[in-house]
Design a protein around this motif. Sequence first.
Motif, mmCIF file in Angstrom:
data_model
loop_
_atom_site.group_PDB
_atom_site.id
_atom_site.type_symbol
_atom_site.label_atom_id
_atom_site.label_comp_id
_atom_site.label_asym_id
_atom_site.label_seq_id
_atom_site.Cartn_x
_atom_site.Cartn_y
_atom_site.Cartn_z
ATOM 1 N N SER A 283 21.757 49.596 50.912
ATOM 2 C CA SER A 283 22.058 49.181 49.326
ATOM 3 C C SER A 283 23.759 48.959 49.315
ATOM 4 O O SER A 283 24.185 48.279 48.798
ATOM 5 N N LEU A 284 24.273 50.430 49.833
ATOM 6 C CA LEU A 284 25.783 50.267 49.813
ATOM 7 C C LEU A 284 26.314 49.079 50.635
ATOM 8 O O LEU A 284 27.270 48.670 50.155
ATOM 9 N N ALA A 285 25.723 48.798 51.550
ATOM 10 C CA ALA A 285 26.386 47.777 52.622
ATOM 11 C C ALA A 285 26.126 46.403 51.879
ATOM 12 O O ALA A 285 27.083 45.639 52.103
ATOM 13 N N SER A 286 25.158 46.164 50.899
ATOM 14 C CA SER A 286 24.995 44.954 50.386
ATOM 15 C C SER A 286 25.783 44.840 49.103
ATOM 16 O O SER A 286 26.275 43.580 48.692
ATOM 17 N N ALA A 287 26.247 45.772 48.546
ATOM 18 C CA ALA A 287 27.208 45.892 47.408
ATOM 19 C C ALA A 287 28.679 46.113 48.093
ATOM 20 O O ALA A 287 29.008 46.677 48.987
ATOM 21 N N HIS A 288 29.605 45.378 47.380
ATOM 22 C CA HIS A 288 30.949 45.392 47.534
ATOM 23 C C HIS A 288 31.852 45.445 46.236
ATOM 24 O O HIS A 288 31.459 44.942 45.383
ATOM 25 N N GLN A 289 33.106 45.970 46.332
ATOM 26 C CA GLN A 289 33.861 46.317 45.350
ATOM 27 C C GLN A 289 35.376 45.820 45.606
ATOM 28 O O GLN A 289 35.573 46.175 46.888
ATOM 29 N N VAL A 290 36.091 45.299 45.009
ATOM 30 C CA VAL A 290 37.592 44.753 45.152
ATOM 31 C C VAL A 290 38.164 45.737 43.884
ATOM 32 O O VAL A 290 37.976 45.522 42.815
ATOM 33 N N VAL A 291 39.260 46.378 44.255
ATOM 34 C CA VAL A 291 40.348 47.017 43.271
ATOM 35 C C VAL A 291 41.456 46.390 43.450
ATOM 36 O O VAL A 291 42.107 46.193 44.536
ATOM 37 N N VAL A 292 41.892 45.484 42.252
ATOM 38 C CA VAL A 292 43.161 45.056 41.921
ATOM 39 C C VAL A 292 43.830 45.471 40.715
ATOM 40 O O VAL A 292 43.392 45.408 39.813
ATOM 41 N N GLY A 293 45.057 46.040 41.023
ATOM 42 C CA GLY A 293 45.610 46.779 39.977
ATOM 43 C C GLY A 293 44.671 47.548 39.098
ATOM 44 O O GLY A 293 44.058 48.452 39.843
ATOM 45 N N LYS A 294 44.398 47.461 38.056
ATOM 46 C CA LYS A 294 43.771 48.502 37.054
ATOM 47 C C LYS A 294 42.068 47.858 36.926
ATOM 48 O O LYS A 294 41.250 48.512 36.276
#
Length: 167
Positions: A20-31
């Motif tokens: 499940s973690l592999a299929s979800a992803h997150q991008v952090v840009v600034g705040k």
Amino acid sequence: MKVCLSVFALAVALAIGVSSLASAHQVVVGKLKIGHPWVREAAEGAPGTYSCIIEIQNDGDEPERLLGATIEGAGTGVLYKLIESGGHFTSRPFEEGLVIKPHGSIELTPSTYQFKFGRITKTLEADTMVNGTLVFEKLHSVPVEFMVEQDETAPKEDPTPAEDDKH
């Protein structure tokens, strides 16, 4: 016997959690934390596709506005709001963009808001990643990777009167 079953259950739970973690992803840009941008799979030459985002969280003290998106092979996406009335769905461009309040979040689900893309110039194959951008009012163009997914959850829209006249 109980120990063997417990160990087996733990192994299965860990495997499901890791996949499940592999299929979800997150991008952090600034705040901003952009959680799982994805696009619906489509074949080269298809008349269009759509893209959604699980969540955008704003940890800053200022609002931000999501205005647009681009995806390699799909071009520029236009933000649409889906409208349900009596079990029938239509959509309209949502040109003002979506405001992400300070310390707030928004979701673009297939049944609320979508980026709609026109003719597909490169196959978007399920379970792959494709480069794109999200366009914000203050951050401007932010590079992100969209997960290509199979998806049939978007409501089927009723044709507009202009579309009926074409048939």
